[in-house]
Design an enzyme around this catalytic site. Structure first.
Site, PDB file in Angstrom:
ATOM      1  N   ARG A 125      21.884 -24.552 -32.136  1.00 29.89           N
ATOM      2  CA  ARG A 125      21.254 -25.702 -32.785  1.00 29.89           C
ATOM      3  C   ARG A 125      22.297 -26.698 -33.269  1.00 29.89           C
ATOM      4  O   ARG A 125      23.417 -26.316 -33.617  1.00 29.89           O
ATOM      5  CB  ARG A 125      20.408 -25.251 -33.987  1.00 29.89           C
ATOM      6  CG  ARG A 125      19.261 -24.324 -33.636  1.00 29.89           C
ATOM      7  CD  ARG A 125      18.442 -23.975 -34.872  1.00 29.89           C
ATOM      8  NE  ARG A 125      17.401 -23.004 -34.598  1.00 29.89           N
ATOM      9  CZ  ARG A 125      16.198 -23.311 -34.124  1.00 29.89           C
ATOM     10  NH1 ARG A 125      15.899 -24.579 -33.877  1.00 29.89           N
ATOM     11  NH2 ARG A 125      15.302 -22.366 -33.890  1.00 29.89           N
TER      12      ARG A 125
ATOM     13  N   LYS B 261      12.776 -10.990 -23.673  1.00 32.29           N
ATOM     14  CA  LYS B 261      12.295 -12.346 -23.437  1.00 32.29           C
ATOM     15  C   LYS B 261      13.121 -12.989 -22.318  1.00 32.29           C
ATOM     16  O   LYS B 261      14.350 -13.057 -22.403  1.00 32.29           O
ATOM     17  CB  LYS B 261      12.379 -13.170 -24.721  1.00 32.29           C
ATOM     18  CG  LYS B 261      11.440 -12.673 -25.806  1.00 32.29           C
ATOM     19  CD  LYS B 261      11.716 -13.289 -27.155  1.00 32.29           C
ATOM     20  CE  LYS B 261      11.382 -14.763 -27.192  1.00 32.29           C
ATOM     21  NZ  LYS B 261      11.544 -15.311 -28.567  1.00 32.29           N
TER      22      LYS B 261
ATOM     23  N   THR C 272       4.206 -19.494 -24.813  1.00 28.45           N
ATOM     24  CA  THR C 272       4.663 -20.863 -25.069  1.00 28.45           C
ATOM     25  C   THR C 272       3.659 -21.932 -24.633  1.00 28.45           C
ATOM     26  O   THR C 272       3.333 -22.045 -23.449  1.00 28.45           O
ATOM     27  CB  THR C 272       6.030 -21.171 -24.399  1.00 28.45           C
ATOM     28  OG1 THR C 272       6.936 -20.100 -24.622  1.00 28.45           O
ATOM     29  CG2 THR C 272       6.612 -22.459 -24.974  1.00 28.45           C
TER      30      THR C 272
ATOM     31  N   ARG D  32       2.274 -11.225 -33.868  1.00 25.91           N
ATOM     32  CA  ARG D  32       3.707 -11.491 -33.711  1.00 25.91           C
ATOM     33  C   ARG D  32       4.295 -11.962 -35.038  1.00 25.91           C
ATOM     34  O   ARG D  32       3.794 -12.888 -35.661  1.00 25.91           O
ATOM     35  CB  ARG D  32       3.926 -12.554 -32.645  1.00 25.91           C
ATOM     36  CG  ARG D  32       5.376 -13.075 -32.521  1.00 25.91           C
ATOM     37  CD  ARG D  32       5.463 -14.112 -31.426  1.00 25.91           C
ATOM     38  NE  ARG D  32       6.762 -14.753 -31.315  1.00 25.91           N
ATOM     39  CZ  ARG D  32       6.988 -16.051 -31.562  1.00 25.91           C
ATOM     40  NH1 ARG D  32       5.994 -16.847 -31.942  1.00 25.91           N
ATOM     41  NH2 ARG D  32       8.190 -16.561 -31.430  1.00 25.91           N
TER      42      ARG D  32
END
Length: 482
Positions: A79, A225, A283, A38
């Site tokens: 963020r 995702k 994860t 990845r």
């Protein structure tokens, strides 16, 4: 080709990063069982990514393994900005503000900037905001222009550039940013095999990415995702639009609540396999191995649970990208997978589907193969394939019989590295008559020790060699030495 490559059916995805920026480390990771690498576009430059891609391709060639590459787009990660004097300690009950107009470097104990300028339009009084993967919890007490006032519900240390989620979803940011569009062109230019889309909301996001990829002449398969509340609401349409999905448990757990994660994981895997799509579980699978040489017992159970759920692949993130033990993390994951698969075979009958109808001939052939392989003592399944579709359909049905994707195409060999129970083999069928073809297949399998003389194998192929999507025949053959 080493026969030990075929002991494990569930595949391993590992993230490249500073800890893997060494040719010997990558070579050892390939030998330990790396199937797909990845490249995380959330960190580093395109120059960094290209250097790692080239290192990986050299290392996999040296290790004698086919390794796919998955490009993971950044997406619109929401963020906060930065603090002027370093991290702040938020105290329960205190007031704290998020202000999109604040100087990006002027954050303090009272307020901090936000990179996503539309956030004040997406939240309302009473909403819950989750920062730093839910470690900080804020309740919205009011929205005034660019400023979101909150009360700290769960405090702690807050540092620069931490992520922001709205509990229950509802952030309106589109799935693709300008950076993502540039990264899609990069992925196409360098022949990457999979493209993971972050923060997908619906099928339109997948379709837009596919259009951009095709315009850039890329051949990558698209992995959506699943990490937004909206993605769960639109799960089946997203699965249908994509080539596979990733159970991205970080942001998904924050938006949906951690208690729902296990059930959601099982649902996503079940729906993806039922719709003939691949699925990656990701994860914190072995998070402790960022600093420790062995996983915790809870992590072992987590990986094993995903394997028994039927996931195609399990993924390492920081464990391999920045951890102290990237090779050991891959090796530990491989060991856990093999243990889970041995238990699965001993306690669960192979499942095969015999109902319904088939729109594609190759899917009908694939299902017939898997049904037959459960009733006839077959040692191996050999699929002569151009695109990899037939072995992919076979892999949707649980079986302990290895599926060898014999193909002349490098792209296809890398693509099938993600399919559970499918193993790529370099083989050119374009100029072989039947007798020569069978002899060549038997010799290859015998030389590597995958079969013995007298074993039965199932062979699938098309009437016309070299035609993609043309698989239309199934044969049961007895292995003979030429």
């Amino acid at each position: 080709m080493d026969s030990t490559m075929f002991l494990r059916r569930t595949k391993i995805v590992a993230t490249l990063g500073p800890a893997t920026d060494d040719a010997d480390t990558l070579w050892e990771m390939c030998r330990a069982g790396l199937d797909v690498a990845r490249v995380n576009f959330s960190h580093g430059t395109q120059e960094d990514h290209l250097r790692r891609i080239e290192l990986l391709r050299t290392a996999s060639l040296r290790a004698g393994r086919y390794v796919g590459i998955l490009a993971d787009l950044s997406g619109p990660k929401i963020r906060i900005e930065s603090f002027r004097d370093g991290p702040v300690q938020l105290v329960e009950g205190a007031a704290f503000a998020l202000d999109t107009a604040l100087d990006p470097k002027a954050g303090n104990i009272d307020a901090v900037g936000v990179a996503y300028k539309a956030l004040p339009q997406d939240v309302h009084h009473g909403d819950t905001l989750l920062l730093n993967d839910g470690l900080i919890v804020l309740e919205v007490t009011g929205v005034h222009g660019t400023r979101i006032d909150t009360r700290v519900v769960l405090g702690g240390e807050l540092s620069n550039r931490k992520g922001v989620n709205r509990k229950g979803g509802g952030i309106s940011a589109p799935a693709l940013t300008d950076k993502d569009r540039a990264d899609i062109r990069f992925a196409a230019q360098h022949g990457l095999d999979y493209l993971a889309l972050s923060f997908v909301r619906d099928a339109k996001d997948v379709n837009e990415a596919r259009k951009l990829l095709l315009e850039a002449e890329g051949h990558a398969r698209i992995i959506a995702k699943i990490e937004r509340h909206e993605a769960i609401d639109n799960l089946n349409e997203i699965i249908d639009a994509s080539d596979g999905v990733m159970v991205a448990r970080g942001d998904l757990g924050v938006e949906m609540g951690y208690a729902a994660l296990t059930g959601l994981q099982k649902t996503i895997i079940h729906e993806a396999r039922g719709r003939d799509r691949v699925v990656i579980t990701a994860t914190q699978m072995m998070e402790s191995m960022i600093t420790n040489p062995v996983p915790t017992r809870a992590e072992v159970s987590d990986v094993a649970n995903a394997v028994m759920d039927g996931t195609d692949a399990v993924m390492l993130s920081a464990e391999s990208a920045t951890g102290k033990y990237p090779v050991k993390a891959v090796a530990a994951m491989a060991e856990v997978i093999e243990g889970a698969e041995r238990y699965q075979l001993a306690h669960e009958r192979t499942r095969h589907r015999v109902g319904g109808s088939f729109e594609l001939i190759e899917k009908a052939i694939a299902t017939s193969v898997m049904y037959t392989s459960n009733l006839v003592k077959v040692k191996a399944i050999v699929a002569l394939t151009e695109s990899g579709s037939t072995p992919m359909f076979m892999s949707r049905i649980r079986s302990d019989i290895p599926i060898y994707a014999f193909t002349r195409h490098e792209i296809t060999r890398r693509r099938v590295t993600l399919y559970r129970g499918v193993y790529p083999v370099s083989f050119d069928v374009s100029s072989k008559d039947s007798n020569t073809l069978y002899a060549s297949i038997f010799t290859l399998l015998l030389n590597v020790g995958l079969v013995e003389e007298g074993d039965l194998v199932i062979l699938t192929k098309g009437e016309l060699s070299g035609v993609s999507g043309g698989t239309n025949s199934l044969k049961i053959l007895e292995v003979r030495r030429s």
